[in-house]
Scaffold this motif. Structure first.
Motif, PDB file in Angstrom:
ATOM      1  N   UNK A  17      33.604 -11.470 -31.742  1.00 25.03           N
ATOM      2  CA  UNK A  17      33.155 -12.460 -32.990  1.00 25.03           C
ATOM      3  C   UNK A  17      31.695 -12.490 -32.881  1.00 25.03           C
ATOM      4  N   UNK A  18      31.142 -12.620 -31.763  1.00 24.30           N
ATOM      5  CA  UNK A  18      29.751 -12.887 -31.702  1.00 24.30           C
ATOM      6  C   UNK A  18      28.982 -11.649 -31.606  1.00 24.30           C
ATOM      7  N   UNK A  19      29.472 -10.653 -31.972  1.00 25.31           N
ATOM      8  CA  UNK A  19      28.536  -9.199 -32.317  1.00 25.31           C
ATOM      9  C   UNK A  19      28.782  -8.133 -31.478  1.00 25.31           C
ATOM     10  N   UNK A  20      29.748  -8.227 -30.452  1.00 21.74           N
ATOM     11  CA  UNK A  20      30.111  -7.193 -29.718  1.00 21.74           C
ATOM     12  C   UNK A  20      30.809  -5.931 -30.238  1.00 21.74           C
ATOM     13  N   UNK A  21      30.757  -4.740 -30.027  1.00 24.83           N
ATOM     14  CA  UNK A  21      31.446  -3.601 -30.674  1.00 24.83           C
ATOM     15  C   UNK A  21      32.546  -3.283 -29.893  1.00 24.83           C
ATOM     16  N   UNK A  22      33.153  -4.090 -28.909  1.00 24.38           N
ATOM     17  CA  UNK A  22      34.069  -3.827 -28.150  1.00 24.38           C
ATOM     18  C   UNK A  22      34.255  -5.021 -27.046  1.00 24.38           C
ATOM     19  N   UNK A  23      35.271  -4.271 -25.973  1.00 27.81           N
ATOM     20  CA  UNK A  23      35.412  -5.333 -24.765  1.00 27.81           C
ATOM     21  C   UNK A  23      35.504  -4.439 -23.447  1.00 27.81           C
ATOM     22  N   UNK A  24      34.661  -4.229 -22.799  1.00 25.14           N
ATOM     23  CA  UNK A  24      34.679  -3.313 -21.339  1.00 25.14           C
ATOM     24  C   UNK A  24      34.752  -4.230 -20.162  1.00 25.14           C
ATOM     25  N   UNK A  25      35.489  -3.703 -19.133  1.00 23.92           N
ATOM     26  CA  UNK A  25      35.563  -4.860 -17.963  1.00 23.92           C
ATOM     27  C   UNK A  25      35.104  -3.655 -16.782  1.00 23.92           C
ATOM     28  N   UNK A  26      35.064  -4.638 -15.669  1.00 22.76           N
ATOM     29  CA  UNK A  26      34.772  -4.107 -14.379  1.00 22.76           C
ATOM     30  C   UNK A  26      36.204  -4.616 -13.626  1.00 22.76           C
ATOM     31  N   UNK A  27      36.853  -3.847 -13.138  1.00 22.20           N
ATOM     32  CA  UNK A  27      37.086  -2.255 -13.487  1.00 22.20           C
ATOM     33  C   UNK A  27      38.303  -1.936 -13.761  1.00 22.20           C
ATOM     34  N   UNK A  28      38.491  -0.643 -13.872  1.00 24.23           N
ATOM     35  CA  UNK A  28      40.052  -0.203 -14.352  1.00 24.23           C
ATOM     36  C   UNK A  28      40.962  -0.316 -13.305  1.00 24.23           C
TER      37      UNK A  28
ATOM     38  N   UNK B  73      32.265 -23.566 -12.642  1.00 21.78           N
ATOM     39  CA  UNK B  73      31.542 -24.936 -11.977  1.00 21.78           C
ATOM     40  C   UNK B  73      31.837 -26.076 -12.554  1.00 21.78           C
ATOM     41  N   UNK B  74      32.831 -25.986 -13.189  1.00 21.73           N
ATOM     42  CA  UNK B  74      33.573 -27.199 -13.643  1.00 21.73           C
ATOM     43  C   UNK B  74      33.143 -27.566 -15.166  1.00 21.73           C
ATOM     44  N   UNK B  75      31.878 -26.740 -15.699  1.00 22.26           N
ATOM     45  CA  UNK B  75      31.690 -26.825 -17.167  1.00 22.26           C
ATOM     46  C   UNK B  75      32.724 -26.114 -18.041  1.00 22.26           C
ATOM     47  N   UNK B  76      32.674 -26.293 -19.393  1.00 20.91           N
ATOM     48  CA  UNK B  76      33.542 -25.346 -20.121  1.00 20.91           C
ATOM     49  C   UNK B  76      33.007 -24.056 -20.175  1.00 20.91           C
ATOM     50  N   UNK B  77      33.810 -23.385 -19.693  1.00 22.84           N
ATOM     51  CA  UNK B  77      33.274 -21.801 -19.678  1.00 22.84           C
ATOM     52  C   UNK B  77      33.410 -21.019 -20.941  1.00 22.84           C
ATOM     53  N   UNK B  78      34.264 -21.314 -21.937  1.00 21.94           N
ATOM     54  CA  UNK B  78      33.928 -20.722 -23.133  1.00 21.94           C
ATOM     55  C   UNK B  78      32.809 -21.015 -23.863  1.00 21.94           C
ATOM     56  N   UNK B  79      32.156 -22.348 -23.594  1.00 25.53           N
ATOM     57  CA  UNK B  79      30.871 -22.454 -24.276  1.00 25.53           C
ATOM     58  C   UNK B  79      29.678 -21.679 -23.535  1.00 25.53           C
ATOM     59  N   UNK B  80      29.678 -21.529 -22.161  1.00 31.02           N
ATOM     60  CA  UNK B  80      28.787 -20.518 -21.825  1.00 31.02           C
ATOM     61  C   UNK B  80      29.072 -19.189 -22.180  1.00 31.02           C
ATOM     62  N   UNK B  81      30.276 -18.858 -22.425  1.00 34.63           N
ATOM     63  CA  UNK B  81      30.494 -17.387 -22.932  1.00 34.63           C
ATOM     64  C   UNK B  81      29.904 -17.183 -24.252  1.00 34.63           C
ATOM     65  N   UNK B  82      30.297 -18.066 -24.927  1.00 30.20           N
ATOM     66  CA  UNK B  82      29.506 -18.056 -26.612  1.00 30.20           C
ATOM     67  C   UNK B  82      27.880 -18.057 -26.308  1.00 30.20           C
ATOM     68  N   UNK B  83      27.467 -18.848 -25.444  1.00 30.19           N
ATOM     69  CA  UNK B  83      26.014 -18.917 -25.369  1.00 30.19           C
ATOM     70  C   UNK B  83      25.555 -17.564 -24.872  1.00 30.19           C
ATOM     71  N   UNK B  84      26.123 -16.897 -24.089  1.00 30.51           N
ATOM     72  CA  UNK B  84      25.700 -15.496 -23.471  1.00 30.51           C
ATOM     73  C   UNK B  84      25.820 -14.593 -24.480  1.00 30.51           C
ATOM     74  N   UNK B  85      26.695 -14.594 -25.486  1.00 24.88           N
ATOM     75  CA  UNK B  85      27.166 -13.578 -26.363  1.00 24.88           C
ATOM     76  C   UNK B  85      26.032 -13.766 -27.499  1.00 24.88           C
TER      77      UNK B  85
END
Length: 673
Positions: free
Chosen positions: A341-352, A284-296
């Motif tokens: 970096x912010x604590x996840x034990x991996x990275x999963x996606x939707x979808x394969x 939406x025009x904001x810095x998406x990586x900041x929202x990502x860090x916040x969510x994590x």
């Protein structure tokens, strides 16, 4: 390495939702071969398969799922097995049309999407328990089973139903909560507008009315809807615990503040064996990586600081926003590893494998429509290798610097009708405060307002409209014992029933802030005011101003113009061993930095000026050692100073003195002990 959730993984989780039922069986062999090439370690299976697993009531067909899970196991891929209770079959709704939810306006939704469930429906609860029981009996001891995945994204897209079944359930919930009808009357303040009840059967859900309804009733109904969904999760979880002991049970959260506001994740975090989260960039025009860090950071906090798991995100663009841009080269890896970096034990996606049909066919995937000769696939393979090199961080914890107080119940209450200004938004305040802390290179824990805050030198409270007396006492003790607190406007106003605290504003926070607020004076659309501070400094505020009366607090910034001209705008109160700041107007992230800079000085937090803007530096620590992640979101190479030498895990290079981080890249250093 200890067997922490997910069960049986020897490194980090890497993979995604796998929906083989969308493809002919001849494709499955190619899928598992390519999963091996990509470094996939786990996939989520069966989340939307109820209609195939139980094609008729009580008649089960597990043959295809047996073959899929066996095939994955043969190729060394762990399975996150779903209970498919987010979409009951069409035959179920034909037999039980009253299990479809009803909107506040009285419209019953139709079958044909997902998540269309009345969570109070006895028929749904019984059917969900049956399919969960059958799955657990069949797969509890399967060697591929790593985790159970109950339902999918509770609260999306429907959390509250307003049907007669829910009305009866709501009355029972109220009786258990308040003990009597008079207790309900007292909590809801039903003397106002003549809403007094004399029997439970007079109470309905807060359906559409001619004008604004009772806010306390609406708040309780949100609590009820959330608790009802949670009851259903706990019911399935307990079946799985009983029949499949030792296998962790989870459900995928959506903690990002912009994506799901109907779930109290503080309560849900206590019910799962492993906190997992789905996160998608909001373009939406904001810095998406900041929202990502916040969510994590928020997800990790819901997990109590323990490791958690990113169970869904996207390799590139999504399909459900007004505009869905592709991720730029390297962005997928930055996104994934920022979560790690912010604590996840991996990275999963939707979808394969990207779907050819259905509503999400334009949602990106690990194996896109373009196939293996594509940028996305090549980046997936590189990321899989990188995730594989980070196995030793498993079980370590992210190290926080400061805390932000957040409460979903307060957010619900503040979002009800007839507040002083529609321009004031609790999530916007949280975003702005977080962005300011992020730009100061501080890692943030989120905390419930009644949680122990003693570990943090600085605590910020961006929007706590609803604050219990216990929360007020907690924040006061925090400051008295030496903490530094920063509180934003319109906080501490009401109690848990949306009743204004007795006396002057800010109610529960008067004592800790050392002031009262006689009146709010929100600004008109587009209006702004200046506030004047030390050394002839000036900042601009908008949306909100207040008439503040110090009661022990010192005025630091003053309104230079506007309705409250000449009065305090920002105050500082020494209390016991600590300090409490109050910001009575809306400042943007840049202006907030000035105030938070002074608060950080009070808290003894030195500025981290050696780090470039938009370069994240986050640490994880535990029995596996200490790790430093550096994530460069800029288009320029940078260097991060290192106080301890170490080995960079993604490249294998030794690092001493400083860590080179190329433009758009991520580096993860295992620091020498």
């Amino acid at each position: 390495m200890p067997d922490t959730p997910p069960h049986g993984l020897h490194g980090l989780a890497f993979g995604g939702d796998y929906n083989p039922e969308q493809w002919p069986e001849s494709v499955w062999q190619e899928d598992v071969r390519l999963m091996g090439e990509a470094g996939v370690t786990m996939v989520s299976v069966g989340i939307f398969s109820w209609a195939l697993l139980e094609p008729e009531p009580g008649a089960y067909d597990f043959g295809w799922l047996d073959r899929v899970i066996d095939l994955l196991h043969e190729h060394g891929i762990r399975v996150d097995l779903g209970t498919p209770t987010v979409v009951p079959p069409a035959w179920f709704y034909r037999a039980h049309p009253d299990a479809l939810p009803v909107s506040r306006e009285g419209v019953r939704y139709a079958f044909g999407s997902r998540g269309a469930i009345c969570h109070s429906s006895p028929a749904y609860r019984e059917a969900a328990a049956r399919i969960t029981t059958e799955l657990a009996r069949r797969y509890a001891t399967h060697p591929a089973l790593a985790m159970w995945h109950v339902h999918n994204e509770y609260g999306v897209p429907v959390s509250a139903c307003y049907c007669d079944t829910c009305a009866a359930h709501f009355r029972r919930w109220l009786e258990a909560r308040y003990g009597s009808v008079e207790g309900v009357n007292e909590a809801w303040g039903t003397a106002f507008w003549g809403q007094h009840y004399t029997a439970y059967d007079q109470i309905d859900p807060p359906r559409t009315a001619p004008t604004t309804g009772n806010p306390a009733q609406q708040l309780d109904y949100r609590r009820f809807a959330d608790a009802t969904m949670r009851e259903n999760f706990v019911s399935e979880r307990d079946i799985l615990h009983r029949l499949s002991p030792g296998i962790p049970v989870t459900t995928n959260f959506m903690t990002a503040l912009s994506q799901c506001d109907s779930v109290d994740y503080w309560a849900w975090g206590r019910e799962v064996d492993l906190v997992t989260n789905d996160h998608y960039l909001i373009t939406d025009g904001r810095r998406t990586h900041v929202n990502l860090a916040m969510a994590a950071d928020l997800t990790r906090s819901v997990a109590g600081g323990a490791p958690w798991l990113l169970l869904e995100h996207s390799t590139s663009g999504v399909n459900w926003q007004p505009r869905n841009p592709a991720k730029r080269p390297g962005e997928m890896a930055r996104n994934s590893l920022a979560h790690v970096a912010r604590g996840s034990e991996g990275a999963m996606f939707f979808q394969w494998r990207q779907s050819r049909r259905g509503a999400e066919k334009f949602h990106s995937s690990m194996l896109p429509h373009a196939g293996t000769d594509s940028r996305v696939w090549r980046e997936v393979v590189r990321l899989g290798a990188g995730i594989g090199s980070l196995a030793s961080i498993r079980g370590t914890r992210t190290v926080p610097d400061v805390a932000m107080v957040w409460d979903w119940t307060s957010w619900w209450a503040q979002g009800l009708e007839w507040r002083p200004s529609e321009d004031h938004d609790a999530r916007e305040r949280a975003d702005s405060f977080y962005e300011t802390l992020y730009d100061r290179h501080l890692t943030v824990d989120f905390a419930h307002p009644e949680a122990d805050l003693s570990a943090y030198p600085l605590v910020v409270v961006p929007a706590l409209y609803l604050a219990t007396e216990a929360a007020g006492d907690n924040l006061r003790r925090y400051v008295e014992n030496g903490g530094t607190l920063v509180v934003s406007y319109f906080s501490g106003i009401v109690d848990e029933h949306d009743a204004v605290h007795p006396g002057a504003y800010p109610g529960a926070l008067r004592d800790v802030l050392g002031l009262t607020v006689e009146e709010w004076s929100p600004l008109g659309e587009g209006e702004s005011v200046r506030i004047a501070g030390p050394r002839d400094a000036s900042l601009t505020a908008d949306v909100w101003t207040e008439f503040v009366v110090p009661r022990g607090a010192q005025t630091v910034w003053t309104y230079a113009d506007g309705p409250a001209a000449g009065g305090p705008a920002v105050t500082r109160h020494r209390l016991g061993k600590g300090t409490a700041w109050y910001v009575s107007c809306r400042l943007d992230a840049v202006a907030l930095d000035t105030i938070l800079g002074d608060a950080c000085e009070d808290a003894g937090i030195a500025p981290r000026t050696e780090l470039a803007h938009d370069v994240e530096v986050v640490r994880r620590r535990g029995d596996g050692g200490e790790y430093l992640f550096a994530i460069n979101h800029t288009e320029h190479d940078t260097k991060v100073p290192l106080d301890t030498p170490g080995t960079e895990l993604l490249t294998g290079e030794r690092t001493v003195g400083h860590l080179p981080v190329p433009a758009g890249a991520v580096r993860a250093v295992r620091l020498d002990a």
